[in-house]
Design an enzyme around this catalytic site. Structure first.
Site, PDB file in Angstrom:
ATOM      1  N   SER A  88       1.090  -1.089  -0.100  1.00 58.74           N
ATOM      2  CA  SER A  88      -0.108   0.443  -0.169  1.00 58.74           C
ATOM      3  C   SER A  88       0.940   1.252   0.326  1.00 58.74           C
ATOM      4  O   SER A  88       1.443   1.617  -1.194  1.00 58.74           O
ATOM      5  CB  SER A  88      -0.930   0.145   0.890  1.00 58.74           C
ATOM      6  N   GLU A 179      -1.265  14.426  13.399  1.00 59.73           N
ATOM      7  CA  GLU A 179      -1.595  16.101  12.483  1.00 59.73           C
ATOM      8  C   GLU A 179      -0.897  15.720  11.241  1.00 59.73           C
ATOM      9  O   GLU A 179      -1.226  16.609  10.488  1.00 59.73           O
ATOM     10  CB  GLU A 179      -1.021  16.292  13.866  1.00 59.73           C
ATOM     11  N   HIS A 238      -7.539  -6.295   0.497  1.00 61.08           N
ATOM     12  CA  HIS A 238      -6.609  -5.114   0.871  1.00 61.08           C
ATOM     13  C   HIS A 238      -4.857  -5.644   1.329  1.00 61.08           C
ATOM     14  O   HIS A 238      -3.710  -5.602   0.935  1.00 61.08           O
ATOM     15  CB  HIS A 238      -7.121  -4.102   0.785  1.00 61.08           C
TER      16      HIS A 238
END
Length: 259
Positions: A88, A179, A238
């Site tokens: 991925s 963040e 996946h």
């Protein structure tokens, strides 16, 4: 030589180096079972990518800098070249690295991802994680319950909660730089930017129950990776290496050994 980002890693086994790269919001722990099976053949390095696992945090996160991180890792560990396997997001890092530094990759394995741009499907999960005020929770179970409304799939929540840690003061916090990941997420959905074609052997492994690699993607894959072969593991989604580990390991070892 200046090292900018000393990635956290684990190493086991002996033989030609094989580097394993995890996906989005993952860590090297995702490869634990696979690395144990491969360490009899290879010297296996499992890495935490920047802002993930126990690797350093940075406000900058894109495929160009993560490919550079990997180059610095090989330099630091005196590895002229290696086999590189990425799942991925880690697969995109691997592809960018292979096209930026083609002489450093002997063979490349990309698991259920292509070089193309993807829709920002993880944005709701990132927003849900950012909305949690971890100071108000005392246990992993409480966080799990709070996430359930937005992330109803138990396996997905279990995966996300692996990023929780408890500090010395007993408070819960994120191991990842949440963040920065959220701020840079749009860059992580973008296509990689191949600097050149990668002419070494490449194996793309896709899950038959996943739509991350579609037939229409094959010409674009072969444009950047002319030697690419594409293997489909029918009964996998996946997370190919989790859903069908035996078949996945068979494909990997046959490709790397040339059998």
């Amino acid at each position: 030589m200046v090292i900018g980002m000393r990635l956290h890693f684990q190493v086991s086994g002996e033989g030609f180096p094989l580097i394993l790269l995890h996906g989005f919001l993952g860590s090297l722990d995702n490869w634990r079972a696979v690395s144990k099976r491969l360490e009899g053949r290879y010297k296996v390095y499992t890495l935490d990518l920047r802002n993930h696992g126990s690797s350093p945090h940075s406000g900058v996160m894109n495929y160009a800098v993560m490919a550079q991180d990997l180059c610095e890792f090989l330099n630091e560990h005196r590895l002229p070249s290696a086999f590189v396997l990425g799942h991925s997001m880690g697969g995109k890092v691997a592809m960018q690295f292979a096209t930026d530094f083609p002489n450093r990759v002997e063979k490349l394995i990309v698991v259920d991802i292509t070089p193309k741009e993807y829709k920002p499907i993880h944005r709701p999960i990132l927003n849900a994680l950012l909305a949690l005020d971890l100071k108000t929770y005392k246990s992993f179970g409480e966080v799990d319950t709070a996430l359930a409304a937005v992330v109803p799939e138990i396996p997905v929540r279990q995966f996300l909660l692996k990023n929780l840690t408890r500090g010395k003061d007993g408070r819960l916090g994120w191991r990842i730089h949440l963040e920065a990941i959220a701020r840079n997420y749009d860059d992580l959905t973008m296509a990689i930017s191949p600097q050149r074609k990668f002419d070494h052997p490449v194996c793309f492994i896709r899950g038959g129950r996943s739509n991350y690699i579609e037939e229409s993607d094959v010409p674009m894959i072969r444009e950047a990776f002319p030697q690419a072969e594409i293997k489909t593991i029918v009964n996998a989604g996946h997370w190919v290496h989790v859903d069908a580990s035996e078949e996945f390991l068979k494909v990997v070892t046959e490709f790397l050994t040339g059998d």
